[in-house]
Every structure is written in C-alpha cells, then in structure tokens.
Design a protein around this motif. Structure first.
Motif, PDB file in Angstrom:
ATOM      1  N   LEU A  31       0.772  -1.264  -0.019  1.00  0.00           N
ATOM      2  CA  LEU A  31       0.148   0.052  -0.057  1.00  0.00           C
ATOM      3  C   LEU A  31       0.756   1.271  -0.195  1.00  0.00           C
ATOM      4  O   LEU A  31       0.670   2.149  -0.846  1.00  0.00           O
ATOM      5  CB  LEU A  31      -0.924  -0.046   1.370  1.00  0.00           C
ATOM      6  CG  LEU A  31      -2.019  -1.122   1.272  1.00  0.00           C
ATOM      7  CD1 LEU A  31      -2.780  -1.110   2.319  1.00  0.00           C
ATOM      8  CD2 LEU A  31      -2.915  -1.004   0.127  1.00  0.00           C
ATOM      9  N   ILE A  32       1.905   1.203   0.690  1.00  0.00           N
ATOM     10  CA  ILE A  32       2.773   2.397   0.813  1.00  0.00           C
ATOM     11  C   ILE A  32       3.540   2.703  -0.498  1.00  0.00           C
ATOM     12  O   ILE A  32       3.658   3.570  -0.845  1.00  0.00           O
ATOM     13  CB  ILE A  32       3.792   2.206   2.133  1.00  0.00           C
ATOM     14  CG1 ILE A  32       2.884   2.328   3.291  1.00  0.00           C
ATOM     15  CG2 ILE A  32       4.894   3.315   2.146  1.00  0.00           C
ATOM     16  CD1 ILE A  32       3.724   1.780   4.589  1.00  0.00           C
ATOM     17  N   LYS A  33       4.333   1.579  -0.728  1.00  0.00           N
ATOM     18  CA  LYS A  33       4.876   1.896  -2.200  1.00  0.00           C
ATOM     19  C   LYS A  33       4.389   2.120  -3.353  1.00  0.00           C
ATOM     20  O   LYS A  33       4.792   2.883  -4.139  1.00  0.00           O
ATOM     21  CB  LYS A  33       5.643   0.202  -2.391  1.00  0.00           C
ATOM     22  CG  LYS A  33       6.793  -0.077  -1.534  1.00  0.00           C
ATOM     23  CD  LYS A  33       7.659  -1.274  -1.645  1.00  0.00           C
ATOM     24  CE  LYS A  33       8.700  -1.690  -0.599  1.00  0.00           C
ATOM     25  NZ  LYS A  33       9.301  -2.824  -1.122  1.00  0.00           N
ATOM     26  N   ASN A  34       3.108   1.703  -3.450  1.00  0.00           N
ATOM     27  CA  ASN A  34       2.384   2.110  -4.566  1.00  0.00           C
ATOM     28  C   ASN A  34       1.288   3.197  -4.403  1.00  0.00           C
ATOM     29  O   ASN A  34       0.626   3.405  -5.360  1.00  0.00           O
ATOM     30  CB  ASN A  34       1.587   0.690  -5.208  1.00  0.00           C
ATOM     31  CG  ASN A  34       2.332  -0.433  -5.618  1.00  0.00           C
ATOM     32  OD1 ASN A  34       2.843  -0.369  -6.775  1.00  0.00           O
ATOM     33  ND2 ASN A  34       2.779  -1.420  -4.633  1.00  0.00           N
ATOM     34  N   ASP A  92      -1.321 -17.220   5.320  1.00  0.00           N
ATOM     35  CA  ASP A  92      -0.183 -18.444   5.711  1.00  0.00           C
ATOM     36  C   ASP A  92       1.023 -18.160   4.838  1.00  0.00           C
ATOM     37  O   ASP A  92       2.093 -18.989   4.737  1.00  0.00           O
ATOM     38  CB  ASP A  92      -0.593 -19.546   5.278  1.00  0.00           C
ATOM     39  CG  ASP A  92      -1.184 -19.940   3.719  1.00  0.00           C
ATOM     40  OD1 ASP A  92      -1.098 -18.798   2.947  1.00  0.00           O
ATOM     41  OD2 ASP A  92      -1.687 -20.768   3.404  1.00  0.00           O
ATOM     42  N   ASP A  93       1.200 -16.775   4.114  1.00  0.00           N
ATOM     43  CA  ASP A  93       2.493 -16.437   3.709  1.00  0.00           C
ATOM     44  C   ASP A  93       2.790 -17.296   2.360  1.00  0.00           C
ATOM     45  O   ASP A  93       3.701 -17.503   1.785  1.00  0.00           O
ATOM     46  CB  ASP A  93       3.669 -16.501   4.322  1.00  0.00           C
ATOM     47  CG  ASP A  93       4.625 -15.595   4.037  1.00  0.00           C
ATOM     48  OD1 ASP A  93       4.558 -14.669   3.240  1.00  0.00           O
ATOM     49  OD2 ASP A  93       5.841 -15.852   4.237  1.00  0.00           O
ATOM     50  N   SER A  94       1.533 -17.855   1.729  1.00  0.00           N
ATOM     51  CA  SER A  94       1.808 -18.807   0.492  1.00  0.00           C
ATOM     52  C   SER A  94       1.471 -17.759  -0.687  1.00  0.00           C
ATOM     53  O   SER A  94       1.938 -18.169  -1.850  1.00  0.00           O
ATOM     54  CB  SER A  94       0.748 -19.840   0.422  1.00  0.00           C
ATOM     55  OG  SER A  94      -0.494 -19.398   0.308  1.00  0.00           O
ATOM     56  N   TYR A  95       1.030 -16.527  -0.655  1.00  0.00           N
ATOM     57  CA  TYR A  95       0.803 -15.509  -1.538  1.00  0.00           C
ATOM     58  C   TYR A  95       1.543 -14.338  -1.327  1.00  0.00           C
ATOM     59  O   TYR A  95       1.641 -13.949   0.047  1.00  0.00           O
ATOM     60  CB  TYR A  95      -0.520 -15.039  -1.860  1.00  0.00           C
ATOM     61  CG  TYR A  95      -1.456 -16.401  -2.382  1.00  0.00           C
ATOM     62  CD1 TYR A  95      -1.127 -16.973  -3.637  1.00  0.00           C
ATOM     63  CD2 TYR A  95      -2.334 -17.094  -1.579  1.00  0.00           C
ATOM     64  CE1 TYR A  95      -1.967 -18.162  -4.025  1.00  0.00           C
ATOM     65  CE2 TYR A  95      -3.042 -18.273  -2.072  1.00  0.00           C
ATOM     66  CZ  TYR A  95      -2.886 -18.842  -3.322  1.00  0.00           C
ATOM     67  OH  TYR A  95      -3.575 -19.793  -3.737  1.00  0.00           O
ATOM     68  N   ASP A  96       2.162 -13.690  -1.996  1.00  0.00           N
ATOM     69  CA  ASP A  96       3.066 -12.573  -1.699  1.00  0.00           C
ATOM     70  C   ASP A  96       2.225 -11.401  -1.819  1.00  0.00           C
ATOM     71  O   ASP A  96       1.522 -10.716  -3.059  1.00  0.00           O
ATOM     72  CB  ASP A  96       4.249 -12.446  -2.835  1.00  0.00           C
ATOM     73  CG  ASP A  96       5.075 -11.308  -2.492  1.00  0.00           C
ATOM     74  OD1 ASP A  96       4.845 -10.677  -1.405  1.00  0.00           O
ATOM     75  OD2 ASP A  96       6.123 -11.154  -3.228  1.00  0.00           O
ATOM     76  N   PHE A  97       1.920 -10.583  -0.502  1.00  0.00           N
ATOM     77  CA  PHE A  97       1.053  -9.507  -0.575  1.00  0.00           C
ATOM     78  C   PHE A  97       1.500  -8.263  -0.948  1.00  0.00           C
ATOM     79  O   PHE A  97       0.937  -7.348  -1.243  1.00  0.00           O
ATOM     80  CB  PHE A  97       0.491  -9.166   0.817  1.00  0.00           C
ATOM     81  CG  PHE A  97      -0.693 -10.203   1.279  1.00  0.00           C
ATOM     82  CD1 PHE A  97      -1.698  -9.913   1.000  1.00  0.00           C
ATOM     83  CD2 PHE A  97      -0.171 -11.201   1.772  1.00  0.00           C
ATOM     84  CE1 PHE A  97      -2.945 -10.596   1.370  1.00  0.00           C
ATOM     85  CE2 PHE A  97      -1.318 -12.180   2.237  1.00  0.00           C
ATOM     86  CZ  PHE A  97      -2.697 -11.658   2.220  1.00  0.00           C
ATOM     87  N   GLU A  98       3.236  -8.528  -1.379  1.00  0.00           N
ATOM     88  CA  GLU A  98       3.815  -7.126  -2.151  1.00  0.00           C
ATOM     89  C   GLU A  98       3.625  -7.197  -3.596  1.00  0.00           C
ATOM     90  O   GLU A  98       4.057  -6.328  -4.269  1.00  0.00           O
ATOM     91  CB  GLU A  98       5.163  -7.141  -1.692  1.00  0.00           C
ATOM     92  CG  GLU A  98       5.491  -6.903  -0.205  1.00  0.00           C
ATOM     93  CD  GLU A  98       7.017  -6.870   0.081  1.00  0.00           C
ATOM     94  OE1 GLU A  98       7.586  -5.705   0.648  1.00  0.00           O
ATOM     95  OE2 GLU A  98       7.642  -7.687  -0.034  1.00  0.00           O
TER      96      GLU A  98
END
Length: 386
Positions: A31-34, A92-98
């Motif tokens: 959210l911050i970077k974009n 579960d950190d299986s997808y990259d929210f970044e």
C-alpha cells in the motif's frame, strides 16, 4: 473529508500467529510503495493463538466472525470492507502481498473479477500437495470449465480480487471451502468480466498442517459444481437414459434382438422401459432443482428459465399425459382380448409381454406426466401473470 479507501485487503484467519505478521507487513508495504489508499482486514474465525494481538499491534482492522468456515470468514471480512476494490488471500504467507499490483491494475481497468493462476505463475516445490496439483485442481477446474463454460485455468487459487459492486451481485451463500468455486460460478452466471493473472505460490510458513482437508473439501467443491449445474447432474443423464431406453424398447417390441450368441428379449424390454421412466425422473428433478435454485436466489433468473414455464404448463402436461394413458389403456384391452381368445388359458410370454410391458409403461408414464405438470403448475403460479 477524508479520502475514500480504494482497496481493502482481506485475510481470513484461524490460528495464523506464525505467519500473520509477515502477511500484514507485506500488505502494508504494498500500500505504501504503490501509494494506494487502503485498509487491511483480518477476518478472525475464532483464533486461540494470539493472532488478534498481532493484528492489533500492526494496526490492522479485526472483524470477529462467529460462524465457522472459510466462506463465513471471508463473507464477514468482505462485508466490513470499505474499499471500492477488495483483494483476498490466505494469511499463511503462501501468496506474496507485495505483488498485488497486477490485480489492482486489472480492477482499475474495469474488470469485475481477477483471479490468480498458480500453474502459469509457478508453484514452489512443496507448496502444493501432489494430489492437489495433479488430480484435485486440474479435475475440478476442468469440470468447472465444462459445466459453466468458464475460461479459468485455476479454480481454487486463493488470491483473487473484485470490486465491491461485483461482489454484491454475486450474492454468495456458502460457508466452507466451496466458497471459492461459488465465487467463480456466480461471477459467470451474473455475466461479470473475469481475468486471470499469473501468480506464484510459495510454500506456506506454518509448522502446523493446513486447515484444508483434501477429500472432504474436494467433495464439497465437486458437490457444489454438480448442484449448481442441474443440466449436467440431471438433464443430460435423463435425456441419455430416455433416448437409449426408447431406442432399445422399440427394437425389442418389434422382435427379439440377437447379438452373436446373446438374445435380448422381453426381460431386456422390461429394463429398457424402466430406463425411460428413470430418465424422466431425472428430467423432473432437473426442473424442480432449477426452480428451487432460482426462487431462492442461488441462481439468477434467465430467459431459459422463463421459457420453462412457457412450454411446460398444466395444459400441455395434461394433454400429453392423457395421450399416454389412452395408449396404455388401449394396449391393455388388446392384450386382454388376446387372453380372452385363448379362453383365459396359457399365453406365449414372448408375444404378449411385447404388448403388456408397453401398456404398463405408457400408463405409468402418463400418470407421472400428469402429476408432474400439476405440481409444476403450482410452482409456476407467480411466474404466470395470466
């Protein structure tokens, strides 16, 4: 006035303390970077491992969902979302929210529903069980494409985005893992635009087993696809049985059929006649399932649904059923006359059963049509303004 929230990132959570922090931090970083005005919603489904404290410390919004189930958690989280767009994924950190920008960009361009495709984006070694990768996902995705004509290659990718407006049109009802399939099917049935985005699946960061149960949840997905496609569950099998039963019956009424050293006679005729009746029962269930699903908001009303009441009405059913009854009664009298000619003595079964079996069948078939048309007309009263 504060600026409106554009994006809500929703994560269902049930004891995800091991990975929740990294997922929230990655989402915040995105959210911050974009430069996206957004919020992070944790749809907690009864965690007992301190997941709520982690979310609080990171200033994520917590929504407590009392009703258990993957679908229930997501429905509750999405309901609380304020964003114009919503992106959901497991915590579960299986997808990259970044790496959510392709999803948000596609939504901004006007698409209603965006879903990831892990088979195109890449599956990290150990990230997906063998049965899921080579049997469960491919088979269920194939059935979804076949039943609903949906060009989606990965029906069960958990990373997906949609507009809040599109979500409300879906009118989702399920509470379990089949929620994922319902979302895609309802998008198609409501003519929402769908786009796939290649997505990488990582091995999740938890040390405990996942909540997903391979066979139980796989069955729930399959059951949902079948129940939402009465055409494949009832209509096509019904028509197949009726056509096959009719063709075989006509051949056997004329004379026995010999295939090599096997003779098919009146016993086979009895079974083939039964196939027609069973096929008709499938058709009845197709019509009743369609009505129930539409009238209860599970399926949208279509032109085909309205035509159902136009052509399948009480008058047509009574006439058709009456014709079959007359044929059956006529054949019965003919069979009785043959018996009478023998002074009510012994008969040749191979000859008389070719009359009696069709007679009994047409009487039963005629009565079924009449009873079905009576019941169907009651269901269709509010659909017929005249």
């Amino acid at each position: 006035m504060s600026e409106k929230i554009e994006l809500s990132i929703v994560m269902p959570c049930l004891n995800e303390a091991e990975t929740l922090e990294i997922c929230i931090r990655k989402a915040q970083s995105f959210l911050i970077k974009n430069h996206v005005r957004g919020e992070i919603i944790i749809a907690d489904n009864g965690s007992t491992d301190g997941s709520q404290n982690i979310a609080n410390l990171l200033n994520a919004q917590i929504v407590t969902i009392l009703e258990k189930g993957y679908g229930s958690a997501l429905r509750g989280g999405i309901k609380a979302a304020s964003g114009k767009y919503i992106i959901m994924a497991d915590a579960d950190d299986s997808y990259d929210f970044e790496s959510l920008l392709p999803f948000l960009t596609t939504l901004r361009s006007g698409s209603d529903f965006v879903i990831g495709n892990r088979f195109k984006g890449g599956i990290e070694k150990g990230a997906m069980p063998f049965l899921h990768k080579y049997l469960g996902n491919p088979v269920l995705s194939f059935l979804g494409r076949l039943f609903f004509r949906i060009e989606i290659g990965d029906f069960h990718c958990g990373l997906r985005g949609f507009s809040k407006e599109a979500y409300l049109k879906m009118n989702l009802k399920t509470t379990g893992m089949e929620f994922a399939s319902e979302m895609i099917v309802k998008s198609k049935l409501n003519n929402l635009s769908m786009v796939e985005v290649p997505t990488k699946l990582h091995q999740d960061g938890r040390t405990r087993p996942p909540h997903l149960n391979t066979w139980r949840d796989g069955w729930r997905h399959l059951r949902f696809l079948l129940l939402y496609s009465p055409t494949w569950l009832f209509l096509i099998p019904g028509i197949t049985l009726m056509v096959l039963g009719f063709c075989v019956s006509v051949l056997l009424i004329i004379q026995p059929v010999i295939i090599k050293h096997i003779m098919l006679d009146i016993h086979t005729l009895l079974y083939s006649s039964s196939m027609i009746l069973i096929g008709f029962q499938f058709f009845v269930f197709y019509a009743l399932t369609k009505i129930y699903a539409v009238e209860n908001g599970l399926l949208p009303k279509s032109n085909r649904y309205n035509k159902l009441f136009k052509y399948l009405n009480l008058e047509t059913g009574l006439i058709t059923g009456g014709v079959f009854l007359i044929i059956g009664i006529t054949l019965s009298f003919y069979g009785f006359s043959i018996w009478k000619d023998t002074h009510f003595g012994n008969l040749n079964p191979s000859h008389t059963f070719r009359i009696i079996i069709p007679a009994v069948f047409t009487i039963l078939f005629g009565m079924q049509i009449i009873f079905f048309s009576l019941f169907f007309s009651i269901l269709g009263l509010k659909n017929n303004p005249n």
